[in-house]
Design a protein around this motif. Structure first.
Motif: not given
Length: 431
Positions: A43-50, A60-65, A93-94, A101-113
């Motif tokens: 998204n315009p703030k981050f790149v997330a990679i499994i 991992i969640v990396l700021p674009l910069a 919401n960026d 996941s394979e653990d059968t769950t879905v998780m929602v995360w708040q990623i800090p700036d």
């Protein structure tokens, strides 16, 4: 004599080029799980990679910069107990991202700036309802907090992330494994592909398949000859579809028109290394000053490489024809409105002055309590001294003080992180 007529198109000369070496993300252990998702979300703030992780699942969640070599101790998001199969950023919401996941769950995360000091292990909410692994996630394009998940149990669940509850469960529309799911423009319908070789268009609120057996295609185009899975990305603003093959080393792009033959081949971007996954940047994250119409984040075995698609133009002025108003981050509906049958088109924003992101909004999950809707059955016999002295204004002052303390703690964490980075630089210079 016959003269060949060249089809007119402003996207006829679109070309792709890789980012410079210092704009790549290196030393990333991309996941080796045999699943057909893109393994990357942007998204315009981050790149997330499994990524690979021992004893569970992580990304991992990396700021674009934050380009260049990624430290091996960089904090991960590690809440799942089995490999992560899919991730998706919330379009409204960026800082909010969902993981399956394979653990059968879905998780929602708040990623800090800011970059956290340690791994993130506590999601904002955990969604449990699937009986087998969950491999597909996609957010509703116009309604706030609605998330769709599909699992190996051939079931689709639509969640209200704001309450942590399932809105709709579709468990009898598919007879085999679901491969992919995609919403239409306003979120009134979605389409699925399935292992049973049927393409279904589904109205989720009616729990009906409204189209399934298509008689004849309007166009037939050989897209790719490799045996890898194709990852399609469609841009409705330009009517271009990009096809990226996992295990392939090319991106083919086609323009879709409303006149025969409907599908027009434009060009192919090729590189030396095969791609293991691909992320696609939303339009509001592009650099309009460079006539950039698409940006991909191509995953290799140990790095992430941005690929930039541009249209050559001589003028430095804003190109209105390339950048019509595009869906912005504001939702057009609330979850309850959509569930009741209301539809709305996305709220559009202009890219003329470059998109300016709105202030970060924290995702809050509220669990409904049936006692909240029941009034007292009679007069209260007593009232505590604390209740009588605790006025609304005092409560507001207390909440404001808590918010101020939270901001102070975040500022200190950022300062500590900067000092640690500076200390590492000094230490590396003295070796």
């Amino acid at each position: 004599m016959s003269r060949r007529v060249v089809r007119q198109s402003k996207f006829r000369h679109v070309f792709g080029q890789p980012a410079k070496a210092d704009q790549m993300y290196e030393d990333i252990r991309v996941s080796k799980v045999t699943w057909d998702s893109s393994f990357c979300a942007v998204n315009p703030k981050f790149v997330a990679i499994i990524v690979e992780s021992g004893g569970g699942g992580a990304f991992i969640v990396l700021p674009l910069a934050k380009t260049g070599r990624v430290d091996k101790n960089f904090p991960l998001v590690t809440g799942h107990t089995a490999p992560v199969l899919d991730i998706d950023w919330c379009p409204h919401n960026d800082n909010v991202l969902a993981s399956a996941s394979e653990d059968t769950t879905v998780m929602v995360w708040q990623i800090p700036d800011y970059v956290p000091m340690r791994n993130l292990t506590e999601p904002v909410v955990t969604l449990e309802g699937h009986s087998k692994r969950v491999g597909i996630l996609t957010w509703h394009p116009t309604a706030r907090n609605i998330l769709l998940s599909a699992g190996g149990d051939n079931m689709i669940i639509l969640w209200n992330v704001g309450t942590g509850e399932a809105l709709l469960t579709l468990d009898d529309l598919h007879t085999d494994l679901i491969y992919n799911v995609c919403w239409n423009h306003n979120g009134s319908l979605f389409v699925t592909t399935c292992k049973d070789k049927h393409l279904r268009i589904i109205d989720p609120r009616q729990r009906l398949v409204v189209a399934k057996n298509f008689e004849e295609p309007i166009a037939l185009q050989e897209m790719d000859t490799s045996n890898g899975v194709l990852l399609p990305f469609y841009d409705p603003d330009s009517s271009i579809v990009y096809l990226c093959g996992k295990g392939d080393s090319s991106i083919r792009y086609f323009e879709i028109t409303d006149e025969a033959p409907y599908v027009h081949y434009l060009s192919t971007y090729s590189s030396k290394e095969p791609q293991r996954g691909m992320g696609y940047m939303p339009k509001r994250g592009l650099d309009v000053s460079k006539c950039e119409i698409a940006r991909f984040y191509k995953l290799h075995e140990r790095k992430c490489e941005p690929i930039i698609m541009t249209v050559p133009r001589k003028s430095d002025l804003f190109q209105d024809d390339l950048y019509p108003d595009t869906p912005g981050p504001e939702p057009a509906l609330e979850a309850d409105e959509w569930l009741s049958g209301k539809d709305a088109e996305p709220i559009l924003v202009s890219l003329r002055d470059g998109y300016v992101p709105v202030k970060n909004r924290e995702l809050k999950v509220t669990k409904k309590n049936i006692l909240d809707s029941k009034p007292p059955t009679g007069p209260r016999r007593s009232q505590s001294t604390c209740d009588s002295n605790f006025s609304p204004s005092a409560l507001e002052e207390l909440l404001e003080e808590i918010r101020s303390l939270r901001q102070t703690v975040q500022a200190h964490e950022q300062r500590i992180s900067d000092l640690e980075n500076t200390l590492c630089e000094f230490a590396n210079g003295t070796d």
